[in-house]
Write a protein that holds these residues in place. Structure first.
Motif, mmCIF file in Angstrom:
data_model
loop_
_atom_site.group_PDB
_atom_site.id
_atom_site.type_symbol
_atom_site.label_atom_id
_atom_site.label_comp_id
_atom_site.label_asym_id
_atom_site.label_seq_id
_atom_site.Cartn_x
_atom_site.Cartn_y
_atom_site.Cartn_z
ATOM 1 N N GLU A 222 1.026 -1.008 -0.048
ATOM 2 C CA GLU A 222 -0.145 0.143 0.184
ATOM 3 C C GLU A 222 0.835 1.044 0.103
ATOM 4 O O GLU A 222 1.880 1.442 0.892
ATOM 5 C CB GLU A 222 -1.053 -0.045 1.571
ATOM 6 C CG GLU A 222 -2.227 -0.625 1.277
ATOM 7 C CD GLU A 222 -3.115 -0.699 2.514
ATOM 8 O OE1 GLU A 222 -3.893 -0.102 1.932
ATOM 9 O OE2 GLU A 222 -2.763 -0.672 3.438
ATOM 10 N N GLU A 238 -1.516 9.169 -7.113
ATOM 11 C CA GLU A 238 -1.984 8.370 -8.357
ATOM 12 C C GLU A 238 -2.150 8.230 -9.643
ATOM 13 O O GLU A 238 -1.386 7.231 -10.543
ATOM 14 C CB GLU A 238 -4.062 7.938 -8.147
ATOM 15 C CG GLU A 238 -4.377 7.170 -7.175
ATOM 16 C CD GLU A 238 -5.968 7.417 -6.982
ATOM 17 O OE1 GLU A 238 -6.635 7.935 -7.552
ATOM 18 O OE2 GLU A 238 -6.787 6.810 -5.854
ATOM 19 N N ASP A 247 1.070 -0.639 -10.378
ATOM 20 C CA ASP A 247 -0.220 -1.787 -9.658
ATOM 21 C C ASP A 247 -0.215 -1.663 -7.725
ATOM 22 O O ASP A 247 0.095 -2.713 -7.848
ATOM 23 C CB ASP A 247 0.018 -3.146 -10.930
ATOM 24 C CG ASP A 247 -1.726 -3.670 -10.494
ATOM 25 O OD1 ASP A 247 -2.344 -3.147 -10.224
ATOM 26 O OD2 ASP A 247 -0.582 -4.537 -10.140
ATOM 27 N N TRP A 248 -0.365 -1.309 -7.573
ATOM 28 C CA TRP A 248 -0.852 -1.334 -5.409
ATOM 29 C C TRP A 248 -1.885 -0.556 -5.270
ATOM 30 O O TRP A 248 -2.337 0.844 -6.115
ATOM 31 C CB TRP A 248 0.790 -0.977 -5.433
ATOM 32 C CG TRP A 248 1.646 0.240 -5.276
ATOM 33 C CD1 TRP A 248 1.182 1.908 -5.071
ATOM 34 C CD2 TRP A 248 2.683 0.907 -6.853
ATOM 35 N NE1 TRP A 248 1.828 2.363 -6.032
ATOM 36 C CE2 TRP A 248 2.232 2.361 -7.090
ATOM 37 C CE3 TRP A 248 3.852 -0.309 -6.731
ATOM 38 C CZ2 TRP A 248 3.945 2.363 -7.608
ATOM 39 C CZ3 TRP A 248 4.594 -0.095 -7.966
ATOM 40 C CH2 TRP A 248 4.239 1.306 -7.812
ATOM 41 N N ARG A 249 -2.333 -0.320 -4.381
ATOM 42 C CA ARG A 249 -3.491 0.844 -3.409
ATOM 43 C C ARG A 249 -3.147 1.762 -2.876
ATOM 44 O O ARG A 249 -1.620 1.751 -2.163
ATOM 45 C CB ARG A 249 -4.430 -0.278 -2.350
ATOM 46 C CG ARG A 249 -4.452 0.238 -2.045
ATOM 47 C CD ARG A 249 -5.794 -0.128 -0.437
ATOM 48 N NE ARG A 249 -6.807 0.527 0.355
ATOM 49 C CZ ARG A 249 -6.838 0.225 1.346
ATOM 50 N NH1 ARG A 249 -6.862 -0.810 1.878
ATOM 51 N NH2 ARG A 249 -8.218 0.845 1.576
ATOM 52 N N ARG A 251 -4.107 5.197 -0.696
ATOM 53 C CA ARG A 251 -5.095 5.502 -0.221
ATOM 54 C C ARG A 251 -4.490 6.866 0.615
ATOM 55 O O ARG A 251 -3.443 6.672 1.449
ATOM 56 C CB ARG A 251 -5.924 4.726 0.659
ATOM 57 C CG ARG A 251 -5.007 4.226 2.166
ATOM 58 C CD ARG A 251 -6.018 3.255 3.108
ATOM 59 N NE ARG A 251 -4.428 2.773 3.687
ATOM 60 C CZ ARG A 251 -4.112 2.941 5.101
ATOM 61 N NH1 ARG A 251 -4.706 3.619 5.408
ATOM 62 N NH2 ARG A 251 -4.067 2.107 5.682
#
Length: 266
Positions: A222, A238, A247-249, A251
């Motif tokens: 993350e 992003e 290619d990762w989350r 937040r």
């Protein structure tokens, strides 16, 4: 455990006295956006030279351990002039290796840490969340290093702890107890390249960083945006990651989000 990989690059736990860190050990790296952008563009993990780090005791013995060693030499009957020569020789060797040792610092916590957000700039920061398994499997090759030692830092009271580390490598896994809030897990590598001077004590010309090629998709579980930054920053990060096929989350931290003032949980 020694883990061989490309270009004779190997990972090795620095000590056999403690268990191997578990694969699911959660690790954090707090960094500002320029450093993250460098990671994105180069896909290399940079390990700064130990002698350039803020803690002047990196790789050094504490004062109590030094006193204990000098006392033991005296009890063995070694004359004062030889003790002086021996200790100055050891100090020169320590300084030599501080210029040829590279360190990457991570923090071992199960969750975010408010103190570390503050220390590393929560008004401009990011945090990479990963695990030890993901970190070690992300590495592919090194430049001026072919072996990287890893392990948890042992925090000591340098004013009272008389136990000395066994090797120069071990000394980089001991820090003063004043830094215990970091709960650090680190990587340590020594520059063994024949292209770099081993006879000259002048560090001029030595690399300021050792670099390790890194698969970022394997590394990053993350990417967390500082809780104090505006929500728009998340969209910008992003977009930047998409440019580099990340290619990762991603937040934003909710660390300072206020709790509900009413509830429908009935």
């Amino acid at each position: 455990m020694t883990d061989k990989r490309a270009n004779t690059f190997a990972l090795q736990h620095y000590t056999k006295e403690t268990p191997e860190p578990p694969d699911d050990l959660v690790l954090w790296r707090y960094l500002d956006f320029p450093k993250f952008l460098d990671l994105l563009t180069t896909r290399t993990l940079k390990m700064p030279r130990a002698s350039s780090m803020d803690d002047g005791y990196e790789g050094m013995l504490g004062e109590a351990a030094v006193d204990a060693r000098l006392k033991s030499w005296k009890l063995m009957g070694e004359p004062s002039y030889l003790r002086q020569v021996s200790w100055n020789k050891e100090l020169r060797a320590t300084s030599f290796w501080r210029d040829r040792t590279y360190v990457s610092c991570w923090n071992s916590f199960p969750t975010e840490n408010a103190g570390l957000w503050r220390i590393y700039g929560d008004d401009k920061g990011l945090a990479i969340k990963t695990t030890w398994k993901r970190l070690k499997e992300s590495f592919t090759a090194g430049d001026c290093v072919d072996r990287v030692f890893y392990g948890n830092i042992e925090y000591k009271n340098f004013a009272t702890d008389t136990v000395a580390s066994d090797t120069f490598t071990d000394q980089y896994f001991s820090k003063r107890v004043e830094f215990a809030h970091e709960n650090e897990f680190r990587l340590v590598a020594h520059d063994i390249s024949r292209d770099h001077s081993y006879t000259d004590t002048d560090p001029t010309g030595l690399p300021k960083f050792a670099t390790i090629d890194c698969d970022l998709d394997a590394l990053i579980e993350e990417l967390i945006i500082s809780p104090r930054l505006g929500a728009w920053v998340t969209k910008s990060v992003e977009a930047t990651c998409q440019v580099f096929n990340g290619d990762w989350r991603i937040r934003q931290s909710k660390l300072y989000e206020a709790p509900e003032k009413s509830s429908t949980k009935f």
